[in-house]
Design an enzyme around this catalytic site. Structure first.
Site, PDB file in Angstrom:
ATOM      1  N   LYS A 151      -9.065  -2.797  -8.195  1.00  0.00           N
ATOM      2  CA  LYS A 151      -8.707  -4.016  -8.917  1.00  0.00           C
ATOM      3  C   LYS A 151      -9.596  -5.181  -8.511  1.00  0.00           C
ATOM      4  O   LYS A 151     -10.019  -5.294  -7.358  1.00  0.00           O
ATOM      5  CB  LYS A 151      -7.236  -4.361  -8.664  1.00  0.00           C
ATOM      6  CG  LYS A 151      -6.278  -3.391  -9.323  1.00  0.00           C
ATOM      7  CD  LYS A 151      -4.827  -3.815  -9.139  1.00  0.00           C
ATOM      8  CE  LYS A 151      -3.891  -2.849  -9.851  1.00  0.00           C
ATOM      9  NZ  LYS A 151      -2.461  -3.208  -9.671  1.00  0.00           N
ATOM     10  N   GLU A 185       0.020  11.088  -6.479  1.00  0.00           N
ATOM     11  CA  GLU A 185       0.733  10.345  -5.443  1.00  0.00           C
ATOM     12  C   GLU A 185       2.154  10.030  -5.891  1.00  0.00           C
ATOM     13  O   GLU A 185       2.509  10.198  -7.059  1.00  0.00           O
ATOM     14  CB  GLU A 185      -0.008   9.048  -5.119  1.00  0.00           C
ATOM     15  CG  GLU A 185      -0.075   8.069  -6.277  1.00  0.00           C
ATOM     16  CD  GLU A 185      -0.459   6.669  -5.837  1.00  0.00           C
ATOM     17  OE1 GLU A 185       0.340   6.071  -5.097  1.00  0.00           O
ATOM     18  OE2 GLU A 185      -1.532   6.190  -6.244  1.00  0.00           O
TER      19      GLU A 185
END
Length: 337
Positions: free
Chosen positions: A182, A47
């Site tokens: 996360k 990305e």
């Protein structure tokens, strides 16, 4: 085995083997990626938001090149995906990386919903997980490496704040190599959402879904794969079966890096408690947590982030090579009549 289509007189890929329609003219392939796809060699997508929005210039460009070089060192072509002046680049030259790095946050952050508007107005765009997955699939690249995926945000049952990464995983057959999600996110709801989308969450050498800076979340994965060959066999079977959802290949953070990152995870838990004590809710939660964690750790989370992405790149390269070997030996499972 995936066929990578036809190459037109302009030297661009006109039809990708994974799509039923020609690729648009806005697609531009780097020579390195083009050659690898034509020859059927392993390619891994990367990305570009980590370059534009992840860190300051020139560190962002340096890290991007280092991650690409990890893939090259293992015989895998890196395909960093991004948009420059409305052109969708599948693989970037050193000049392109430099341009994207200098643009920084002035570059549009592009998810699936933003692709058409950025291309049609000839803007510059850095692709998120969801957009990178989609474009990689269109280009015939089944593997993508990133740091971590988005998820259901805390309070998401009330706000419906759910990352587009999750819905993309439910409809795009690309394997995303990452360190899970996360812990600032609602991990149980994130895994529930992925299950409802039909997404295979595979633990790389673990039964426990990793939570980015910590190898254990206490939540189970849907399947465990021990090693690159097993992961490649899973991806190969998924592609051969024509299952149109993706795979999350969740790679635990290495023990040494986890120990070094323990203070970051502790800061995360402190920030979460403070958030609850202050009554912060809705779409204000995530920005508060990210800002507070960075304050508590004195910015040390960035170094750990970079090391984690590099580790994922090494794993992704190994899986890409194993998938290439599997296809070359025609060892993918076939039906017996």
């Amino acid at each position: 085995q995936v066929s990578f289509g036809n190459w037109g007189h302009n030297g661009l890929l006109t039809t990708a083997g994974t799509m039923d329609r020609p690729l648009p003219r806005s697609f531009v392939f780097s020579d390195e990626v083009k050659q690898a796809l034509v020859q059927g060699l392993p390619v891994v997508a990367l990305e570009s938001t980590i370059i534009s929005h992840g860190m300051p210039y020139p560190q962002n460009v340096t890290v991007a090149r280092e991650v690409e070089d990890i893939l090259r060192s293992q015989g895998v072509a890196p395909a960093t995906i991004g948009i420059l002046e409305g052109q969708i680049h599948i693989g970037m030259t050193a000049e392109h990386l430099e341009m994207l790095g200098q643009l920084g946050e002035s570059c549009r952050k592009v998810s699936r919903r933003d692709l058409a508007s950025v291309v049609s107005t000839r803007q510059n765009g850095a692709t998120t997980v969801s957009a990178t997955m989609l474009l990689a699939h269109m280009a015939g690249i089944p593997l993508f490496v990133t740091g971590g995926i988005g998820g259901v945000h805390r309070g998401g049952s009330e706000t419906w704040d759910v990352s587009a990464d999750l819905t993309e995983l439910g409809r795009t057959p690309v394997c995303v190599v990452c360190a899970g999600a996360k812990s600032i996110l609602d991990l149980p709801l994130t895994l529930e959402f992925l299950e409802s989308q039909g997404v295979c969450v595979a633990g790389y050498g673990t039964d426990d879904f990793p939570a980015f800076f910590t190898p254990h979340s206490g939540l189970p994965v849907s399947v465990r794969v021990d090693g690159a060959e097993t992961a490649a066999a899973l991806l190969g079977a998924q592609l051969q079966l024509g299952i149109n959802s993706g795979i999350v290949l969740a790679v635990p953070i290495p023990d040494k890096l986890a120990a070094e990152s323990a203070s970051i995870e502790e800061a995360t838990q402190v920030a979460i408690r403070e958030c609850q004590e202050h009554g912060i809710s809705g779409n204000k939660v995530t920005p508060y947590l990210l800002k507070r964690i960075n304050e508590i750790t004195g910015g040390n989370s960035l170094r750990a982030n970079i090391a984690l992405v590099k580790h994922n790149a090494s794993v992704g390269a190994a899986v890409a090579k194993a998938l290439h070997t599997l296809r070359a030996s025609n060892a993918e499972p076939s039906a017996k009549l």
